[in-house]
Design an enzyme around this catalytic site. Structure first.
Site, PDB file in Angstrom:
ATOM      1  N   GLU A  38       0.835  -1.207   0.000  1.00 39.58           N
ATOM      2  CA  GLU A  38       0.000   0.000   0.000  1.00 39.58           C
ATOM      3  C   GLU A  38       0.870   1.257   0.000  1.00 39.58           C
ATOM      4  O   GLU A  38       0.494   2.291  -0.568  1.00 39.58           O
ATOM      5  CB  GLU A  38      -0.890   0.019   1.251  1.00 39.58           C
ATOM      6  CG  GLU A  38      -1.880  -1.139   1.363  1.00 39.58           C
ATOM      7  CD  GLU A  38      -2.392  -1.355   2.787  1.00 39.58           C
ATOM      8  OE1 GLU A  38      -3.406  -2.039   2.941  1.00 39.58           O
ATOM      9  OE2 GLU A  38      -1.777  -0.857   3.761  1.00 39.58           O
ATOM     10  N   ASP A 225     -12.107  -6.526  -0.276  1.00 39.42           N
ATOM     11  CA  ASP A 225     -12.896  -7.766  -0.170  1.00 39.42           C
ATOM     12  C   ASP A 225     -14.257  -7.454   0.431  1.00 39.42           C
ATOM     13  O   ASP A 225     -14.402  -6.530   1.225  1.00 39.42           O
ATOM     14  CB  ASP A 225     -12.157  -8.811   0.688  1.00 39.42           C
ATOM     15  CG  ASP A 225     -11.643  -8.230   1.996  1.00 39.42           C
ATOM     16  OD1 ASP A 225     -10.544  -7.635   1.998  1.00 39.42           O
ATOM     17  OD2 ASP A 225     -12.366  -8.320   3.001  1.00 39.42           O
TER      18      ASP A 225
HETATM   19  N1  ADE Z   1      -7.986  -5.324   5.208  1.00 36.66           N
HETATM   20  C1  ADE Z   1      -8.451  -5.688   4.000  1.00 36.66           C
HETATM   21  N2  ADE Z   1      -9.521  -6.514   4.123  1.00 36.66           N
HETATM   22  C2  ADE Z   1      -9.736  -6.655   5.456  1.00 36.66           C
HETATM   23  C3  ADE Z   1     -10.680  -7.376   6.215  1.00 36.66           C
HETATM   24  N3  ADE Z   1     -11.622  -8.117   5.638  1.00 36.66           N
HETATM   25  N4  ADE Z   1     -10.586  -7.295   7.558  1.00 36.66           N
HETATM   26  C4  ADE Z   1      -9.630  -6.550   8.151  1.00 36.66           C
HETATM   27  N5  ADE Z   1      -8.714  -5.865   7.484  1.00 36.66           N
HETATM   28  C5  ADE Z   1      -8.765  -5.902   6.140  1.00 36.66           C
END
Ligand code: ADE
Length: 267
Positions: A38, A225
């Protein structure tokens, strides 16, 4: 008692628009980012360079990149790789520590925590969206004793940036933070109670430190996600990480361009 002339003068002044209480423009920004993937696009975009004389204690993996961009002095702080395991030092402990150290050493006007997050489609999140966070809270600090329960949740408001939100047309949502990428049933209950749209592993910890030391903090979270979708979180996260990081990088550039030349009350 004021003479009549004084009174009418006062009334005339009261009807004038108030001069804006102009604090100095923001000049010193600290960006806290947990993962190297990132951080590096942002390091490159702003041509930041690694500080050869680390301001941090000897032996810690924390890295400061810095440079000037337009009228801004920018430091990007990355907690670095775990010294034993060689993976990014993600999570609340590292992010709180680096934020504390960075504030003490660099005295920023503003903190920006940027990173990826899981998103809830039921709350309007899609892959690649970049959210600006209104509130941060924890979902994995359950202390079922009166008042300690609230301490565990650790709700903090982000610094409000109505002009920034409007100008950049950013989605706004609440963030819930915990130290796990996955989500237990108990986490889910707390995340729903937090009314969160995005879920990460650092934000509320950074908000806690920024609040303690009275430094305004904003949070930009890009969705890798969908938590309430049908794909396994870790697979979807890794699959989307590179593309979503590019969206985050672009959003950060827009945010920095907007901040340049403005004072905090203009954000
Ligand atoms: N960073 C990216 N996706 C995540 C998730 N599902 N939970 C915590 N941190 C994250």
């Amino acid at each position: 008692m004021a003479a009549l002339g004084d009174q009418s003068e006062q009334q005339a002044m009261a009807s004038q628009p108030k001069p804006l209480t102009q604090s100095p423009p923001i000049s010193n920004i600290v960006i806290v980012i947990a993962m190297q993937t990132e951080a590096l696009p942002i390091v490159n975009r702003f041509q930041l360079t690694e500080d050869p004389h680390s301001p941090f204690p000897q032996g810690v993996p924390w890295v400061r990149y810095h440079g000037t961009y337009k009228h801004l002095n920018i430091s990007l702080i990355w907690p670095g790789k775990d010294p034993t395991l060689g993976v990014d030092s993600v999570g609340t402990i590292s992010s709180a520590l680096v934020t504390y150290a960075a504030i003490q050493i660099l005295q920023p006007d503003l903190i920006i925590n940027a990173g990826t997050a899981g998103g809830f489609k039921a709350k309007g999140a899609s892959i690649g969206d970049v959210f600006i966070v209104s509130d941060c809270a924890f979902h994995d600090r359950r202390i079922p004793i009166p008042v300690f329960d609230l301490y565990g949740v650790g709700l903090r408001k982000a610094f409000e940036t109505p002009n920034l939100v409007k100008e950049l047309n950013l989605k706004v949502g609440k963030l819930s933070t915990g130290d796990s990428l996955d989500m237990t049933q108990q986490d889910e209950t707390s995340i729903i109670a937090n009314d969160a749209t995005v879920k990460d592993m650092e934000g509320a910890a950074i908000a806690y430190v920024a609040d303690l030391l009275k430094v305004p903090a904003i949070f930009l979270k890009a969705v890798t996600d969908i938590i309430d979708g049908d794909k396994p979180t870790s697979e979807e996260f890794l699959q989307n990480l590179a593309a979503v990081t590019a969206a985050l990088d672009l959003a950060i550039e827009q945010v920095i361009d907007f901040i340049n030349g403005k004072c905090l009350s203009e954000l």
